[in-house]
Write a protein that holds these residues in place. Structure first.
Motif, PDB file in Angstrom:
ATOM      1  N   ASN A  90       0.863  -1.176   0.000  1.00  0.00           N
ATOM      2  CA  ASN A  90       0.000   0.000   0.000  1.00  0.00           C
ATOM      3  C   ASN A  90       0.901   1.227   0.000  1.00  0.00           C
ATOM      4  N   PRO A  91       1.181   1.789  -1.168  1.00  0.00           N
ATOM      5  CA  PRO A  91       2.143   2.891  -1.251  1.00  0.00           C
ATOM      6  C   PRO A  91       1.686   4.191  -0.579  1.00  0.00           C
ATOM      7  N   LEU A  92       0.471   4.233  -0.061  1.00  0.00           N
ATOM      8  CA  LEU A  92       0.030   5.401   0.699  1.00  0.00           C
ATOM      9  C   LEU A  92       0.255   5.220   2.200  1.00  0.00           C
ATOM     10  N   ARG A  93       0.738   4.042   2.585  1.00  0.00           N
ATOM     11  CA  ARG A  93       0.944   3.732   4.007  1.00  0.00           C
ATOM     12  C   ARG A  93       2.430   3.833   4.352  1.00  0.00           C
ATOM     13  N   LEU A  94       2.738   4.603   5.390  1.00  0.00           N
ATOM     14  CA  LEU A  94       4.098   4.708   5.900  1.00  0.00           C
ATOM     15  C   LEU A  94       4.172   3.928   7.202  1.00  0.00           C
ATOM     16  N   VAL A  95       5.265   3.183   7.374  1.00  0.00           N
ATOM     17  CA  VAL A  95       5.468   2.342   8.546  1.00  0.00           C
ATOM     18  C   VAL A  95       6.706   2.832   9.286  1.00  0.00           C
ATOM     19  N   PHE A  96       6.570   2.997  10.589  1.00  0.00           N
ATOM     20  CA  PHE A  96       7.662   3.464  11.436  1.00  0.00           C
ATOM     21  C   PHE A  96       8.224   2.306  12.240  1.00  0.00           C
ATOM     22  N   PHE A  97       9.542   2.299  12.404  1.00  0.00           N
ATOM     23  CA  PHE A  97      10.218   1.325  13.254  1.00  0.00           C
ATOM     24  C   PHE A  97      11.253   2.084  14.062  1.00  0.00           C
ATOM     25  N   GLU A  98      11.138   1.966  15.395  1.00  0.00           N
ATOM     26  CA  GLU A  98      12.029   2.701  16.292  1.00  0.00           C
ATOM     27  C   GLU A  98      12.583   1.768  17.358  1.00  0.00           C
ATOM     28  N   GLN A  99      13.791   2.063  17.803  1.00  0.00           N
ATOM     29  CA  GLN A  99      14.387   1.376  18.948  1.00  0.00           C
ATOM     30  C   GLN A  99      14.880   2.441  19.917  1.00  0.00           C
ATOM     31  N   TRP A 100      14.476   2.278  21.192  1.00  0.00           N
ATOM     32  CA  TRP A 100      14.859   3.213  22.240  1.00  0.00           C
ATOM     33  C   TRP A 100      15.564   2.462  23.349  1.00  0.00           C
ATOM     34  N   ALA A 101      16.517   3.104  23.998  1.00  0.00           N
ATOM     35  CA  ALA A 101      17.317   2.455  25.046  1.00  0.00           C
ATOM     36  C   ALA A 101      16.452   1.941  26.185  1.00  0.00           C
ATOM     37  N   ASP A 102      15.432   2.738  26.569  1.00  0.00           N
ATOM     38  CA  ASP A 102      14.588   2.352  27.701  1.00  0.00           C
ATOM     39  C   ASP A 102      13.314   3.194  27.682  1.00  0.00           C
ATOM     40  N   ARG A 103      12.437   2.911  28.630  1.00  0.00           N
ATOM     41  CA  ARG A 103      11.158   3.617  28.717  1.00  0.00           C
ATOM     42  C   ARG A 103      11.347   5.097  29.054  1.00  0.00           C
ATOM     43  N   THR A 104      12.373   5.405  29.813  1.00  0.00           N
ATOM     44  CA  THR A 104      12.636   6.799  30.172  1.00  0.00           C
ATOM     45  C   THR A 104      12.949   7.625  28.926  1.00  0.00           C
ATOM     46  N   ALA A 105      13.783   7.087  28.048  1.00  0.00           N
ATOM     47  CA  ALA A 105      14.126   7.788  26.808  1.00  0.00           C
ATOM     48  C   ALA A 105      12.891   7.962  25.928  1.00  0.00           C
ATOM     49  N   LEU A 106      12.066   6.925  25.849  1.00  0.00           N
ATOM     50  CA  LEU A 106      10.851   7.011  25.035  1.00  0.00           C
ATOM     51  C   LEU A 106       9.875   8.023  25.624  1.00  0.00           C
ATOM     52  N   ALA A 107       9.731   8.024  26.939  1.00  0.00           N
ATOM     53  CA  ALA A 107       8.842   8.991  27.587  1.00  0.00           C
ATOM     54  C   ALA A 107       9.307  10.418  27.318  1.00  0.00           C
ATOM     55  N   ALA A 108      10.614  10.636  27.360  1.00  0.00           N
ATOM     56  CA  ALA A 108      11.162  11.969  27.062  1.00  0.00           C
ATOM     57  C   ALA A 108      10.856  12.356  25.616  1.00  0.00           C
ATOM     58  N   HIS A 109      10.966  11.394  24.710  1.00  0.00           N
ATOM     59  CA  HIS A 109      10.659  11.629  23.296  1.00  0.00           C
ATOM     60  C   HIS A 109       9.207  12.067  23.128  1.00  0.00           C
ATOM     61  N   PHE A 110       8.293  11.390  23.815  1.00  0.00           N
ATOM     62  CA  PHE A 110       6.874  11.731  23.706  1.00  0.00           C
ATOM     63  C   PHE A 110       6.578  13.113  24.279  1.00  0.00           C
ATOM     64  N   LYS A 111       7.429  13.608  25.190  1.00  0.00           N
ATOM     65  CA  LYS A 111       7.219  14.924  25.798  1.00  0.00           C
ATOM     66  C   LYS A 111       7.776  16.067  24.953  1.00  0.00           C
ATOM     67  N   VAL A 112       8.578  15.759  23.944  1.00  0.00           N
ATOM     68  CA  VAL A 112       9.126  16.806  23.078  1.00  0.00           C
ATOM     69  C   VAL A 112       7.957  17.465  22.334  1.00  0.00           C
ATOM     70  N   PRO A 113       7.805  18.784  22.433  1.00  0.00           N
ATOM     71  CA  PRO A 113       6.671  19.445  21.777  1.00  0.00           C
ATOM     72  C   PRO A 113       6.550  19.110  20.285  1.00  0.00           C
ATOM     73  N   ALA A 114       7.672  18.993  19.587  1.00  0.00           N
ATOM     74  CA  ALA A 114       7.622  18.675  18.157  1.00  0.00           C
ATOM     75  C   ALA A 114       7.031  17.294  17.897  1.00  0.00           C
ATOM     76  N   SER A 115       7.198  16.361  18.840  1.00  0.00           N
ATOM     77  CA  SER A 115       6.594  15.037  18.673  1.00  0.00           C
ATOM     78  C   SER A 115       5.076  15.128  18.717  1.00  0.00           C
ATOM     79  N   GLY A 116       4.555  15.893  19.665  1.00  0.00           N
ATOM     80  CA  GLY A 116       3.106  16.096  19.744  1.00  0.00           C
ATOM     81  C   GLY A 116       2.566  16.813  18.523  1.00  0.00           C
ATOM     82  N   ASP A 117       3.299  17.806  18.054  1.00  0.00           N
ATOM     83  CA  ASP A 117       2.893  18.531  16.841  1.00  0.00           C
ATOM     84  C   ASP A 117       2.829  17.585  15.648  1.00  0.00           C
ATOM     85  N   PHE A 118       3.807  16.695  15.560  1.00  0.00           N
ATOM     86  CA  PHE A 118       3.860  15.725  14.465  1.00  0.00           C
ATOM     87  C   PHE A 118       2.636  14.817  14.489  1.00  0.00           C
ATOM     88  N   VAL A 119       2.307  14.287  15.641  1.00  0.00           N
ATOM     89  CA  VAL A 119       1.152  13.387  15.762  1.00  0.00           C
ATOM     90  C   VAL A 119      -0.130  14.111  15.373  1.00  0.00           C
TER      91      VAL A 119
END
Length: 99
Positions: free
Chosen positions: A46-75
């Motif tokens: 499905n060439p209209l579908r984009l798939v993301f794959f991410e690896q994070w060191a731990d939950r703390t790093a991922l939580a910090a990522h979700f708190k970045v204002p640009a991440s919320g803007d992106f979503v």
């Protein structure tokens, strides 16, 4: 390690903007502490579908990522450009050295 998978399906008229925003998000995210890898791919079936794959060191790093204002803007931007619901799944993972 935390593995994140996600996807968004764009409407035909919004695909270029979804792709641009996704690449911008990926490149920014790669610079964040604890980001091991962050990528976006076009679905071969499905060439209209984009798939993301991410690896994070731990939950703390991922939580910090979700708190970045640009991440919320992106979503929020993706939701307005998507053909339907976006997906996001989180997994706790550990490497198996040898089988």
């Amino acid at each position: 390690m935390i593995v994140v998978t996600g996807s968004v399906t764009a409407r035909p008229e919004t695909f270029d903007e979804v792709r641009r925003l996704s690449l911008e998000h990926v490149h920014r995210s790669r610079t964040e502490p604890g980001c091991i890898s962050h990528a976006v791919h076009v679905d071969c079936e499905n060439p209209l579908r984009l798939v993301f794959f991410e690896q994070w060191a731990d939950r703390t790093a991922l939580a910090a990522h979700f708190k970045v204002p640009a991440s919320g803007d992106f979503v929020r931007a993706l939701r307005s450009l998507a053909a339907g619901a976006t997906t996001l799944e989180l997994y706790d993972a550990s490497r198996i050295e040898k089988l």
